[in-house]
Design an enzyme around this catalytic site. Structure first.
Site, PDB file in Angstrom:
ATOM      1  N   LYS A 136     -29.882 -12.881  48.074  1.00  0.00           N
ATOM      2  CA  LYS A 136     -30.396 -11.947  49.081  1.00  0.00           C
ATOM      3  C   LYS A 136     -31.903 -12.108  49.258  1.00  0.00           C
ATOM      4  O   LYS A 136     -32.410 -12.056  50.381  1.00  0.00           O
ATOM      5  CB  LYS A 136     -30.070 -10.499  48.687  1.00  0.00           C
ATOM      6  CG  LYS A 136     -28.608 -10.131  48.855  1.00  0.00           C
ATOM      7  CD  LYS A 136     -28.387  -8.635  48.630  1.00  0.00           C
ATOM      8  CE  LYS A 136     -26.904  -8.276  48.690  1.00  0.00           C
ATOM      9  NZ  LYS A 136     -26.658  -6.856  48.385  1.00  0.00           N
ATOM     10  N   LYS A 189     -17.286 -16.283  51.043  1.00  0.00           N
ATOM     11  CA  LYS A 189     -16.573 -15.006  50.993  1.00  0.00           C
ATOM     12  C   LYS A 189     -16.767 -14.238  52.297  1.00  0.00           C
ATOM     13  O   LYS A 189     -17.811 -14.367  52.962  1.00  0.00           O
ATOM     14  CB  LYS A 189     -17.067 -14.168  49.801  1.00  0.00           C
ATOM     15  CG  LYS A 189     -18.464 -13.614  49.972  1.00  0.00           C
ATOM     16  CD  LYS A 189     -18.818 -12.524  48.956  1.00  0.00           C
ATOM     17  CE  LYS A 189     -20.251 -12.061  49.223  1.00  0.00           C
ATOM     18  NZ  LYS A 189     -20.780 -11.094  48.310  1.00  0.00           N
ATOM     19  N   LYS A 193     -20.158  -8.746  55.283  1.00  0.00           N
ATOM     20  CA  LYS A 193     -20.742  -8.175  56.501  1.00  0.00           C
ATOM     21  C   LYS A 193     -22.104  -8.784  56.790  1.00  0.00           C
ATOM     22  O   LYS A 193     -22.646  -8.603  57.878  1.00  0.00           O
ATOM     23  CB  LYS A 193     -20.827  -6.650  56.402  1.00  0.00           C
ATOM     24  CG  LYS A 193     -21.490  -6.117  55.161  1.00  0.00           C
ATOM     25  CD  LYS A 193     -21.032  -4.679  54.876  1.00  0.00           C
ATOM     26  CE  LYS A 193     -21.235  -4.342  53.410  1.00  0.00           C
ATOM     27  NZ  LYS A 193     -20.362  -3.289  52.918  1.00  0.00           N
TER      28      LYS A 193
HETATM   29  P1  TYM Z   1     -19.805  -3.817  48.035  1.00  0.00           P
HETATM   30  O1  TYM Z   1     -20.030  -2.504  48.680  1.00  0.00           O
HETATM   31  O2  TYM Z   1     -20.538  -4.997  48.544  1.00  0.00           O
HETATM   32  O3  TYM Z   1     -18.258  -4.168  48.064  1.00  0.00           O
HETATM   33  C1  TYM Z   1     -17.239  -3.267  47.640  1.00  0.00           C
HETATM   34  C2  TYM Z   1     -16.180  -4.025  46.869  1.00  0.00           C
HETATM   35  O4  TYM Z   1     -15.606  -5.042  47.676  1.00  0.00           O
HETATM   36  C3  TYM Z   1     -15.592  -6.273  46.954  1.00  0.00           C
HETATM   37  N1  TYM Z   1     -15.686  -7.387  47.913  1.00  0.00           N
HETATM   38  C4  TYM Z   1     -14.809  -8.397  48.003  1.00  0.00           C
HETATM   39  N2  TYM Z   1     -13.690  -8.680  47.312  1.00  0.00           N
HETATM   40  C5  TYM Z   1     -13.000  -9.785  47.666  1.00  0.00           C
HETATM   41  N3  TYM Z   1     -13.363 -10.614  48.679  1.00  0.00           N
HETATM   42  C6  TYM Z   1     -14.481 -10.364  49.400  1.00  0.00           C
HETATM   43  N4  TYM Z   1     -14.824 -11.187  50.403  1.00  0.00           N
HETATM   44  C7  TYM Z   1     -15.258  -9.226  49.068  1.00  0.00           C
HETATM   45  N5  TYM Z   1     -16.406  -8.686  49.572  1.00  0.00           N
HETATM   46  C8  TYM Z   1     -16.644  -7.570  48.860  1.00  0.00           C
HETATM   47  C9  TYM Z   1     -16.798  -6.192  46.046  1.00  0.00           C
HETATM   48  O5  TYM Z   1     -16.678  -7.080  44.961  1.00  0.00           O
HETATM   49  C10 TYM Z   1     -16.757  -4.740  45.634  1.00  0.00           C
HETATM   50  O6  TYM Z   1     -15.877  -4.562  44.542  1.00  0.00           O
HETATM   51  N6  TYM Z   1     -22.594  -3.344  43.909  1.00  0.00           N
HETATM   52  C11 TYM Z   1     -21.325  -2.987  44.527  1.00  0.00           C
HETATM   53  C12 TYM Z   1     -21.144  -1.478  44.655  1.00  0.00           C
HETATM   54  C13 TYM Z   1     -21.348  -0.743  43.383  1.00  0.00           C
HETATM   55  C14 TYM Z   1     -20.446  -0.672  42.299  1.00  0.00           C
HETATM   56  C15 TYM Z   1     -21.076   0.165  41.336  1.00  0.00           C
HETATM   57  C16 TYM Z   1     -19.196  -1.222  42.053  1.00  0.00           C
HETATM   58  C17 TYM Z   1     -22.451  -0.008  43.074  1.00  0.00           C
HETATM   59  N7  TYM Z   1     -22.286   0.544  41.822  1.00  0.00           N
HETATM   60  C18 TYM Z   1     -20.454   0.444  40.113  1.00  0.00           C
HETATM   61  C19 TYM Z   1     -18.581  -0.927  40.843  1.00  0.00           C
HETATM   62  C20 TYM Z   1     -19.199  -0.104  39.877  1.00  0.00           C
HETATM   63  C21 TYM Z   1     -21.292  -3.576  45.920  1.00  0.00           C
HETATM   64  O7  TYM Z   1     -22.293  -3.831  46.526  1.00  0.00           O
HETATM   65  O8  TYM Z   1     -20.039  -3.675  46.458  1.00  0.00           O
END
Ligand code: TYM
Length: 332
Positions: free
Chosen positions: A112, A195, A198
């Site tokens: 990022k 992957k 967004k």
């Molecule tokens: P975020 O908001 O980017 O995404 C939410 C969840 O979706 C999964 N994900 C995917 N899985 C499979 N294929 C894809 N193309 C794909 N894109 C996204 C992500 O792995 C995620 O599980 N940092 C985290 C949010 C967070 C969090 C936490 C998660 C903050 N604190 C504590 C677990 C525990 C995030 O940005 O996910």
């Protein structure tokens, strides 16, 4: 009861198919067996460019989507991160036991920061994984259902928990990543080795759950497939076709092998049309349910108030223990 926790950022109006298949779908299954905590990390949403005029709406929309896919607030604790100030308080302590080099090795930060330039990246983006560690460690969590892209952050979380426990006495459960291999990485339809995300350059390969299914069908029809014409599950040589098979299988409940058998002698065109149909069958009622929840913001806010109260009661017990262990003078 064993505990599960996960979060999804309110950085878009709609969850995408990667979010759902990689993570949120597992949340729904796990709430039967586990004491489940599911939350919207709105503080994480501030780590990149953000628009204050839409953040609250997106937070509510995220909650509405969680309920619409089957997260049940009667069984699961559903809350917003910024409603639980103990998380930010714990983050500070964790910041102070994280190595600068250790944080610098986080690949998501590096990606990022490279995209937007290190100079214009915030310190918040840098400490993002430590806030995420606090999200988890505050709640004594056993399993964290996420997609593959969060694996390194979970490793850091485990390291910090073990380090703290060893240095100051046991305050934290050491959590495990719960990653379902088949769905851990859903790929961009236009670029099936990256992957689905967004933040991709174009949204042509991104399927949003709340988009008009006709629009998504168009995207699926123009998905990049592979040379040859045979529908086979071969992620290495046929990543585009394999991604569509994974998606259709997940949404229909039909095994990939059975789909492959069904498409024998047929072409990519049939695979695309039927994948789009299965998606449409899934999102059409979902969109209706989301609209119903959004029409009742007082109901959503009530769920979040209950969730925050339960979450705070757990997180404050952890924080008190951590504060004692690092030697803070208790306020009288
Ligand atoms: P975020 O908001 O980017 O995404 C939410 C969840 O979706 C999964 N994900 C995917 N899985 C499979 N294929 C894809 N193309 C794909 N894109 C996204 C992500 O792995 C995620 O599980 N940092 C985290 C949010 C967070 C969090 C936490 C998660 C903050 N604190 C504590 C677990 C525990 C995030 O940005 O996910």
């Amino acid at each position: 009861r064993r505990r599960v926790l996960s979060g999804i950022q309110p950085t878009s109006d709609s969850f995408h198919l990667g979010n759902y298949l990689g993570a949120v779908r597992q949340w729904v299954e796990l709430q039967d067996e586990f004491d489940a905590f599911y939350f919207i990390p709105d503080m994480h949403a501030l780590t990149v460019q953000f628009d204050p005029s839409v953040l609250a709406d997106r937070t509510r929309m995220s909650v509405a989507q969680l309920l619409a896919v089957g997260v049940d607030p009667a069984r699961s604790t559903v809350y917003v991160q910024s409603h639980v100030p103990e998380i930010a308080q714990l983050t500070w302590v964790l910041n102070c036991i994280t190595g600068f080099g250790e944080a610098s090795r986080m690949t998501q930060f590096k990606d990022k920061a490279a995209k937007q330039g290190v100079e214009s990246s915030s310190v918040g983006l840098f400490t993002y994984p430590i806030l995420m560690a606090a999200d988890i460690l505050a709640f004594q969590v056993d399993q964290v259902p996420v997609g593959e892209d969060q694996r390194q952050h979970l490793e850091l979380t485990r390291d910090l928990a073990q380090r703290f426990n060893k240095r100051f006495g046991k305050a934290f459960t050491v959590p495990q990543a719960y990653i379902v291999k088949e769905f851990a990485k859903i790929y961009d339809l236009q670029n099936p080795t990256a992957k689905m995300s967004k933040s991709a350059e174009t949204d042509k390969g991104l399927i949003n759950l709340l988009d008009d299914p006709k629009r998504s069908a168009k995207k699926i029809r123009s998905a990049v497939t592979d040379t040859g014409s045979e529908v086979a599950f071969d992620p290495e040589n046929k990543p585009g076709v394999s991604n569509l098979l994974t998606i259709q299988s997940a949404l229909s409940g039909v095994e990939v092998a059975d789909l492959v058998a069904k498409y024998e002698g047929k072409g990519y065109g049939d695979l695309k049309v039927e994948t789009a149909d299965v998606l449409s069958d899934f999102v059409t009622p979902l969109r209706g349910r989301v609209d119903e929840y959004l029409a009742d913001p007082a109901y959503l806010d009530g769920i979040l108030a209950d969730g925050a109260a339960r979450a705070r009661s757990v997180a404050s017990a952890t924080l008190r223990d951590v504060y004692d262990k690092v030697g803070f003078l208790a306020p009288s």
